[in-house]
Design an enzyme around this catalytic site. Structure first.
Site, PDB file in Angstrom:
ATOM      1  N   HIS A  37     108.930  59.972  -1.823  1.00  0.00           N
ATOM      2  CA  HIS A  37     108.355  58.808  -1.155  1.00  0.00           C
ATOM      3  C   HIS A  37     109.356  57.906  -0.437  1.00  0.00           C
ATOM      4  O   HIS A  37     108.949  56.851   0.083  1.00  0.00           O
ATOM      5  CB  HIS A  37     107.508  57.989  -2.142  1.00  0.00           C
ATOM      6  CG  HIS A  37     108.283  57.378  -3.273  1.00  0.00           C
ATOM      7  ND1 HIS A  37     108.176  57.845  -4.557  1.00  0.00           N
ATOM      8  CD2 HIS A  37     109.159  56.351  -3.322  1.00  0.00           C
ATOM      9  CE1 HIS A  37     108.957  57.115  -5.340  1.00  0.00           C
ATOM     10  NE2 HIS A  37     109.562  56.207  -4.620  1.00  0.00           N
ATOM     11  N   ASP A  66     105.531  54.024  -7.225  1.00  0.00           N
ATOM     12  CA  ASP A  66     106.273  53.397  -6.118  1.00  0.00           C
ATOM     13  C   ASP A  66     106.112  54.165  -4.822  1.00  0.00           C
ATOM     14  O   ASP A  66     107.091  54.557  -4.210  1.00  0.00           O
ATOM     15  CB  ASP A  66     107.760  53.297  -6.488  1.00  0.00           C
ATOM     16  CG  ASP A  66     108.562  52.527  -5.436  1.00  0.00           C
ATOM     17  OD1 ASP A  66     108.007  51.610  -4.828  1.00  0.00           O
ATOM     18  OD2 ASP A  66     109.736  52.852  -5.231  1.00  0.00           O
ATOM     19  N   ASP A  83     114.671  57.101  -7.802  1.00  0.00           N
ATOM     20  CA  ASP A  83     114.320  57.682  -6.512  1.00  0.00           C
ATOM     21  C   ASP A  83     115.131  58.955  -6.309  1.00  0.00           C
ATOM     22  O   ASP A  83     116.368  58.929  -6.385  1.00  0.00           O
ATOM     23  CB  ASP A  83     114.598  56.685  -5.395  1.00  0.00           C
ATOM     24  CG  ASP A  83     113.612  55.534  -5.392  1.00  0.00           C
ATOM     25  OD1 ASP A  83     112.425  55.771  -5.672  1.00  0.00           O
ATOM     26  OD2 ASP A  83     114.022  54.395  -5.127  1.00  0.00           O
ATOM     27  N   HIS A 107     112.667  54.462 -13.367  1.00  0.00           N
ATOM     28  CA  HIS A 107     112.306  55.036 -12.068  1.00  0.00           C
ATOM     29  C   HIS A 107     113.580  55.383 -11.308  1.00  0.00           C
ATOM     30  O   HIS A 107     114.417  54.520 -11.061  1.00  0.00           O
ATOM     31  CB  HIS A 107     111.473  54.041 -11.276  1.00  0.00           C
ATOM     32  CG  HIS A 107     111.057  54.549  -9.934  1.00  0.00           C
ATOM     33  ND1 HIS A 107     110.231  55.636  -9.792  1.00  0.00           N
ATOM     34  CD2 HIS A 107     111.356  54.136  -8.677  1.00  0.00           C
ATOM     35  CE1 HIS A 107     110.028  55.867  -8.510  1.00  0.00           C
ATOM     36  NE2 HIS A 107     110.709  54.967  -7.813  1.00  0.00           N
TER      37      HIS A 107
END
Length: 1043
Positions: free
Chosen positions: A583, A378, A268, A266
């Site tokens: 997000h 997430d 971001d 993951h």
């Protein structure tokens, strides 16, 4: 003595604790490394031949970097400060006596590194991600190069940015970064393998528990392995390994839980680091994945976010080509289908569609297939309209884990069907380990099995392994752990898998699964509905602007064949907007650098979008516009699908601003010359006590000298909205100190610190006396440093009173809201979400109710009892609540981490209140909220008269025409998107004056359904809707002439 023998080992009664600690110390990185196994991991060591460095505040490409002047440095030297980049040139000379050995470059630095060899990135090096070695050769041969030059590009930030003192603190600008180790080492692979053996057995002994037979078997075997292992004698290692294999080779039964392991990383797209650094994080992480795939043929890796693929394609084409090759083999697997992993609450319905439209089209073009699962592990909650959007974009499966973070209630399922507000269903899975960044440890696999809340219904779970959030991804050690646990008695069965294999296994038991209906509400991080108000305002404004550009450009395309629809430019602007919906950006939980990037992208969208709007207006109305002349006539354009009668501003020939009341047709325009006169002009009366009464024939509003609404009455019915003694438009401030996640969380206890704002700076004064518009103005002091100024506006023929607000905000850890206590009693309130609405309780009966003390909505929320209600509309706010009879709109927060400047400065926003008879649907609340967010456009200096024109209209107010755009793949076609907004089953006629020759239904990816061609009838196109259904229609245009 009988039975004695010198070679017989005594059988010692083992003490569990001492046996466990004995094994722990034997592989410890801290204790007894002079004589334990861990101390033998590296053999010979020699320094690098030379080490030199080039520092730059810029992120520059390899070809440019290696042309710079490098200066010699020593290990331990500080080489850069936060967000800078250090390029290291490393000269290596491998000793020839290391022939046959596995040789590594051992590198430890306080930053994220990337090894470059022969002009290509080959591996990431990040101490936090357990990647400190680059393999130079598996077995040094005489023919291998013994002298070579490598470059290491080091970003002066860690996996999680550069927070000062804590991870989420603002970045430390004074932090420096150094190289701690740079040397050649002989890596003892046999030692590594034994260390993994010991680790697995030790964890089995610990985590299977004292009541489990296998726990003791694992412990006793590990203890015996210590007895057998002579760390100075490599010839003892095979027997030790065989002993470990005697445990690993004992197989599971057929009924054992199956874990589908998938590599995951993951990343971001921005968070505690800026967008630009994410590009390098992707490259560092993914090149390491490719390297692991080359050595581990069974390894599979899943990867989301089309934006990140595009970044790597543009900046690292060689790496991207390898990714495409492994994707063809089904091992590097694009997932998710969206442009980024966006926020699940705040983007509009159309923005969510565009996330999938842009993402799925990218994956189809680059990898030859669409994603079949939505991957959003997430984000801070999940809209109840997402299942329908997924299904419309070719996706039937969904994976996340974030609801495991809920503070109050435990979600009851891991595998279930999720049903949206329209009835659409998707198969959903929450990995039971409650993480997307596992390390492949025994404890995690056991948690995955034990934490499965659907035991008896489902015997399969997903396990995502690899360092995440800041990138990093899987390591060789993680893979080695999982190999040993593949089918070991006492542990769940673990197989390297793919999303398709996993969800296919779940679908075999779909008849056993439960269904969850409605939103997936995260009981945490609800401060993100309000934090960084400017980012949220930019998002709403840009969504509006792109909507209007597409509508008017579509009209221009249909009317003039010479008009070039700006498809590529709009795609670029949409992708910028979608990127900012990531997000941690739109929610405001990012550092200052990211917020500045986001505002810069919004400014670009606004600037370029305004030019595109101007081009469309020029194409449509250029022949009506007076060039160099002055005309009293104005042209008014309405981009919404219903007729509107509103007050607009116009410039007189003398240059002064005047007001006009106009009626504009649905999605069309009119030329205004003779102004309408309202039946009931606005009146504004100031009383001797300083209060003011405003009326327009629909509403009568009383305001006290502090600008609070003491009465809000519907004129004809005399129905009062405000309880006596409980004024509305009451500003209140709260202490806002969460437990940890500053920008993210507002805690329930903040409600105990409520303080009304009562410090009046400037009392209520009349600004406009009435006729078409009446307004009053006042100012309040907030705390010692902040000032709020508000103009309260009532216009002719408007069912709403508007509150145009400016706040100079300079607070710390405070939360500003405005409250409207109303004379309504109902156990539920209604909140707009994407393409519809839902209800939430106004009471706190259960823990599920009070956990929603702060919720989100889009343009409106409504609180109604039978026959009457009050709606609260807004133009850029999302956080809100209704508790008891008090409607509350959240306005501003002031967190200090990870951005110490969050929300500090000037804010401008507007909200409106609308009392109404009947239901909010019948009263037109939805339309009024759209009107507030999509103001009419005016074009001055129009020559002569021109008949009014309407491009589209819809026969039913329940059906909202949300989008008009050019089709992605056809120059001669438009796509129109409508949704049912009332929660009803309805038939609506879509009427248009555009030259349409054919209409066919299509999905949200604009793929036409040949079996669903729509007849073009006199009344238009007939569409049947079920509650909250979204429908898209492909309209093929007739060939047009030049005008």
């Amino acid at each position: 003595m009988a039975g004695s023998g010198g070679d017989v080992k005594p059988v010692i009664l083992k003490h569990r604790r001492t046996a466990l600690e004995r094994v722990e110390k034997f592989i410890s990185e801290i204790y007894f490394t002079d004589c334990n196994l861990r101390g033998r991991l590296f053999g010979y060591i020699c320094p690098v031949t030379s080490l030199s460095c080039f520092k730059t505040p810029q992120r520059i490409p390899y070809d440019e970097a290696i042309r710079q002047e490098f200066t010699p440095i020593k290990v331990g030297d500080c080489c850069g400060s936060t967000w800078h980049t250090c390029w290291f040139k490393i000269e290596l000379s491998i000793p020839r006596e290391w022939a046959g050995k596995e040789v590594h470059l051992f590198w430890e630095s306080e930053g994220e590194g990337m090894v470059w060899r022969d002009g290509q990135p080959v591996q990431g090096l990040t101490q936090e991600g357990e990647k400190t070695c680059y393999i130079l050769t598996d077995s040094l041969k005489e023919t291998d190069p013994h002298s070579l030059t490598l470059y290491v590009e080091v970003a002066c930030n860690g996996l999680f940015g550069a927070g000062k003192g804590s991870m989420i603190a603002p970045p430390d600008p004074d932090k420096t970064f150094a190289v701690r180790k740079a040397e050649l080492v002989v890596f003892n692979r046999d030692v590594h393998e034994l260390l993994v053996d010991f680790e697995i057995l030790l964890d089995m002994a610990k985590f299977l528990g004292e009541e489990n037979q296998r726990s003791f078997q694992a412990l006793y075997v590990a203890n015996e392995m210590v007895n057998l292992c002579d760390v100075t004698n490599l010839s003892t290692f095979p027997a030790v390994h065989d002993l470990a294999c005697s445990v690993f080779s004992q197989k599971n039964g057929e009924s054992q839980h199956v874990i589908h392991a998938m590599g995951h990383c993951h990343i971001d797209s921005a968070w505690l680091w800026p967008y630009e650094e994410t590009i390098r994080k992707c490259a560092r992480s993914w090149v390491t994945v490719i390297q692991l795939m080359e050595k581990n043929p069974e390894f599979t890796f899943v990867c989301s976010q089309a934006q990140q693929f595009e970044w790597v394609k543009n900046w690292y084409p060689g790496l991207y080509a390898k990714i495409q090759d492994f994707a063809k083999g089904g091992r590097f697997i694009p997932v998710g289908g969206t442009w980024v992993e966006m926020d699940g609450n705040l983007p509009s319905g159309e923005s969510m569609v565009r996330q999938f439209l842009q993402g799925q089209r990218f994956f189809q073009q680059e990898f030859g297939k669409l994603c079949s699962e939505f991957w959003l592990p997430d984000t801070f909650g999940y809209s109840a309209q997402l299942p329908q959007v997924m299904r419309g974009c070719g996706i039937r499966r969904f994976l996340t884990q974030k609801l495991s973070w809920s503070l109050v209630n435990t979600f009851p399922h891991n595998t279930f069907f999720w049903e949206g507000i329209d009835g659409s269903k998707v198969l959903a899975h929450f990995p039971p380990a409650d993480s997307y960044g596992l390390a492949g440890r025994v404890e995690e696999m056991l948690k995955t099995m034990k934490n499965n809340r659907d035991k008896g219904r489902v015997n399969h779970s997903a396990a995502l392994f690899g360092f995440g959030d800041g990138g990093g991804g899987p390591t060789q050690k993680m893979l080695d752990r999982l190999k040993r646990m593949k089918d070991t008695d006492g542990l769940p069965r673990i197989q390297m898998s793919t999303p398709d294999q996993f969800f296919s296994a779940l679908e075999k038991t779909k008849d056993q699964l439960c269904t969850w209906v409605g939103e997936l509400f995260l009981e945490l991080h609800n401060g993100t509905y309000t934090t960084h108000g400017q980012i949220k305002k930019g998002n709403r404004e840009c969504e509006r602007l792109l909507h209007d550009v597409e509508v008017l450009s579509s009209f221009a395309l249909s009317k003039r064949s010479s008009f070039q629809y700006p498809l590529a430019k709009l795609q670029h602007l949409w992708r910028l907007l979608l990127l900012n919906q990531f997000h941690d950006v739109l929610p405001g939980s990012c550092i200052q650098l990211v917020a500045e990037d986001a505002m810069r992208y919004y400014a670009e969208i606004c600037s370029a979008g305004a030019l595109l709007l101007k081009d469309a207006v020029q194409s449509l109305f250029g022949d009506l516009m007076a060039s160099g002349l002055t005309s009293k006539s104005i042209l008014v354009v309405n981009t919404l699908p219903w007729e509107r009668t509103e007050v607009v501003s116009k410039m007189s020939p003398g240059g002064t601003e005047t007001l006009a009341l106009v009626t504009v047709p649905s999605m069309g325009f009119c030329v205004v010359q003779d102004l309408l006169t309202p039946l009931h002009p606005v009146t504004v009366t100031k009383e001797t006590d300083g209060s003011v009464t405003m009326q327009n024939g629909i509403l009568q509003v009383n305001l006290d000298p502090m600008g609070r609404v003491t009465s809000l009455c519907l004129t004809h019915s005399k129905r009062e909205s405000i309880p006596e003694g409980c004024p509305a438009n009451q500003f209140v401030i709260f202490d806002d100190i969460p437990l940890y996640w500053d920008a993210w969380d507002v805690m329930d206890y903040h409600l105990e610190t409520r303080k009304p704002i009562t410090h009046l700076l400037k009392p209520l004064e009349v600004v406009l006396l009435g006729a078409l518009r009446g307004s009053v103005k006042f100012s309040l002091q907030i705390g010692g440093k902040s000032v709020l100024t508000q103009e309260v506006i009532l216009e002719a023929m408007s069912p709403c009173i508007r509150f145009q607000t400016q706040v100079d905000w300079n607070e710390a850890h405070k939360f500003l809201k405005v409250e409207f206590p109303v004379m309504v009693r109902s156990p539920v309130a209604t909140y707009e979400i994407q393409f519809g609405h839902l209800q939430r309780p106004t009471h706190w009966n259960t823990s599920w109710d009070w956990a929603r003390f702060e919720v989100w909505s889009h343009k409106w929320m409504d609180f109604s009892e039978h026959g009457f209600g009050v709606a609260l509309l807004n133009d850029c706010k999302y956080g809100c609540s209704v508790h008891g009879n008090v409607m509350s709109l959240s306005l501003l927060r002031a967190p200090k981490s990870p951005d110490a400047t969050a929300d500090i400065g000037r804010h401008q926003f507007t909200y409106a209140v609308m009392p109404h008879l009947d239901s909010f649907q019948e009263a037109g609340v939805i339309q009024q909220a759209y009107n507030l967010n999509f103001p009419l456009h005016t074009v001055p200096n129009i020559l002569g008269q021109h008949p009014s024109w309407s491009g589209f209209s819809v026969s039913s107010p329940a059906a909202v025409l949300e989008t008009v755009k050019r089709a992605e793949d056809r120059e001669d076609a438009l796509v129109v998107r409508l949704y049912e907004s009332h929660g009803s089953t309805v038939v609506a006629w879509l009427q248009t004056c555009l030259p349409v020759q054919e209409a066919v239904m299509c999905d949200l990816l604009e793929r036409p359904d040949p079996s669903r061609r729509l007849p073009l009838e006199e009344g238009g196109v007939r569409l049947s809707f079920t509650p909250f259904q979204v429908q898209s229609v492909l309209l093929i245009l007739k060939p047009q002439g030049g005008s």
